[in-house]
Design an enzyme around this catalytic site. Structure first.
Site, short mmCIF file in Angstrom:
data_model
loop_
_atom_site.label_atom_id
_atom_site.label_comp_id
_atom_site.label_asym_id
_atom_site.label_seq_id
_atom_site.Cartn_x
_atom_site.Cartn_y
_atom_site.Cartn_z
N ASP A 1 0.66 -1.27 0.09
CA ASP A 1 0.04 0.04 0.13
C ASP A 1 0.88 1.21 -0.01
O ASP A 1 1.79 1.17 0.76
CB ASP A 1 -0.78 -0.01 1.34
CG ASP A 1 -1.92 1.22 1.34
OD1 ASP A 1 -2.77 1.50 0.45
OD2 ASP A 1 -1.42 2.29 2.08
N TYR B 1 3.02 10.32 0.25
CA TYR B 1 4.11 9.79 1.08
C TYR B 1 5.29 10.40 0.37
O TYR B 1 6.06 9.64 -0.31
CB TYR B 1 4.04 8.42 1.21
CG TYR B 1 2.79 7.71 1.96
CD1 TYR B 1 1.92 8.38 2.68
CD2 TYR B 1 2.44 6.48 1.60
CE1 TYR B 1 0.89 8.07 3.32
CE2 TYR B 1 1.48 6.00 2.15
CZ TYR B 1 0.70 6.45 2.93
OH TYR B 1 -0.58 6.04 3.45
N LYS C 1 -3.37 5.63 -3.64
CA LYS C 1 -4.46 6.72 -3.23
C LYS C 1 -4.38 7.78 -4.06
O LYS C 1 -3.67 8.37 -4.63
CB LYS C 1 -4.22 7.25 -1.50
CG LYS C 1 -4.02 5.98 -0.70
CD LYS C 1 -3.67 6.32 0.73
CE LYS C 1 -3.50 5.34 1.56
NZ LYS C 1 -2.12 4.57 1.18
#
Length: 336
Positions: A46, A51, A77
Site C-alpha cells: 500500500d 508519502y 491513493k
C-alpha cells in the site's frame, strides 16, 4: 468482488515510512526493506502520492519492477497530484505537522475532483512503473487535515473521486476502491449514501490497542452489516506499540506512555511480544481483512511476520480485558 477476495493475505506492507516520514532514509535502506517484505512472503503493498510527494511510490516501484505484476496486489491513493514544480513554502500537513519534511520537494495539488483523481492515478502509474492498480483509496478527506472544512472536501470527493473509481471498478480497470483515512466519520457518511458503495476502507490508527472504542460504536457494526472490509493502517499507533516514541504522528503524551507501559508489563508476564498483541488484536475484528504496518528497516519485516504467527495464550487476552485495557465490545483473537 469483496476486499477479502482481492487481498492475498492478512499482512501487507505500508510504505508511508519510505516517503522519508520523520527522517531521511537512505535509498539502499528503503530498497532493502521492500525486498525483505517480498522475501518474507508479503504480497500486498500500500502506498500513496502523499508519502514524500511521490517518493514512496518511486521507491516501491523500483523494487516491484523486478517482480511479476500478477504476483502481488497494489493499492495507492487519490487526493494529491504531485506537480513538477518545487514547493517553496512550508507544506501544510494539518495535524500531522512536518511528517514528510524530508520527502521530495515537489508541490502537491490537494484535490478530489474527477479530473484530479484521473491525474493522480496517471501519476501513480508512472512513478510505480506499472500498467494497472488493484485497489485505490480516497485519501484524507477528514478532520485531521481539513478541520471544519472536511465536509466540503468530502462532497468534492463524493461527486468526483467516488464516481470515477466506481466507474473504473465497473469497467474492470481496478478491482476495488474505498476510503483511506485516519477518522471514522467520512467512512460512516460514505456507507450511509444511496450511491455506489465502496468495497472497503483503510482506517489508520483507529483500530489499535490504544484507540478502538470509537470505531466499535458505529463504524464497524455498519461495515459488518454491509459486508465491507477494513484494512488496518498503523496497527502500532505510529510506532509507540513497536518500541518507538510516536503516537498519532507526534511525540507520545505521558498518558499514552503510561498506558503502553501497562500493556508491556502485562505482555511480559505472559511472555508475549507487544507487537504480536497489537497486530493480532487489530486483526481479530471480523471486518478486518488485513493490516499494513510500515517499516524502514529490513529487520522490522521479520518482526511483523513473527508477530502475526506468534502464539498468544488466551489467558493474556482475558487479563487484558480484566485490566480494562481493551473495550468490552472488542472481539479478541480465537474468541478469547
Amino acid at each position: 468482488m469483496s476486499l477479502k477476495e482481492v487481498l492475498p493475505g492478512r499482512l501487507g506492507f505500508g510504505t508511508a515510512p519510505l516517503g522519508n516520514m520523520f527522517r531521511a532514509i537512505p535509498d539502499d535502506e528503503a530498497r532493502a526493506t521492500v525486498e525483505a517484505a517480498w522475501d518474507h512472503g508479503v504480497r500486498y503493498y500500500d502506498t500513496a502520492p502523499f508519502y514524500g510527494a511521490g517518493l514512496a511510490e518511486e521507491r516501491l516501484g523500483e523494487v516491484l519492477a523486478t517482480r511479476p505484476r500478477d504476483g502481488y496486489v497494489l493499492s495507492t491513493k487519490v487526493g494529491r497530484v504531485v506537480l513538477d514544480e518545487r514547493e517553496t513554502a512550508a507544506a501544510d500537513f494539518g495535524e500531522k505537522g512536518g511528517i514528510f519534511a524530508h520527502g521530495n520537494p515537489n508541490k502537491m495539488l490537494h484535490a478530489w475532483t474527477a479530473d484530479a483523481t484521473e491525474r493522480s492515478i496517471e501519476g501513480s502509474l508512472k512513478r510505480l512503473g506499472v500498467d494497472r492498480l488493484d485497489v485505490v483509496w480516497v485519501h484524507d478527506i477528514a478532520q485531521d487535515f481539513h478541520g471544519d472544512l472536511w465536509v466540503r472536501k468530502f462532497e468534492e470527493a463524493r461527486t468526483g473521486a467516488f464516481r470515477v473509481l466506481s466507474r473504473l471498478r465497473d469497467e474492470g480497470v481496478i478491482k476495488a476502491w474505498g476510503l483511506g483515512v485516519n477518522k471514522t466519520e467520512p467512512i460512516e457518511m460514505t456507507l450511509a449514501l444511496d450511491e455506489p458503495q465502496p468495497d472497503g476502507f483503510l482506517l489508520a490508527g483507529r483500530y489499535t490497542l490504544l484507540d478502538h472504542g470509537h470505531a466499535l460504536q458505529r463504524l464497524l457494526p455498519l461495515a459488518e452489516e454491509q459486508h465491507v472490509g477494513m484494512v488496518v493502517g498503523g496497527p502500532y499507533s505510529s510506532g509507540i506499540l513497536a518500541g518507538g516514541a510516536h503516537f498519532e504522528y507526534q511525540q507520545a503524551p505521558p498518558g499514552i506512555v503510561e498506558r503502553v507501559g501497562r500493556l508491556k508489563d502485562l505482555a511480559a508476564r505472559h511472555g508475549v511480544s507487544i507487537k504480536a498483541a497489537a497486530l493480532q488484536f487489530s486483526l481479530a475484528h471480523p471486518v478486518a481483512v488485513a493490516a499494513v504496518p510500515g517499516a524502514t528497516r529490513p529487520g522490522r519485516i521479520a518482526e511483523d511476520v513473527a508477530a502475526l504467527d506468534e502464539r498468544v495464550p488466551a489467558a493474556f487476552w482475558h487479563d487484558l480485558r480484566a485490566a480494562g485495557l481493551v473495550s468490552p465490545a472488542a472481539p479478541l483473537p480465537n474468541g478469547a
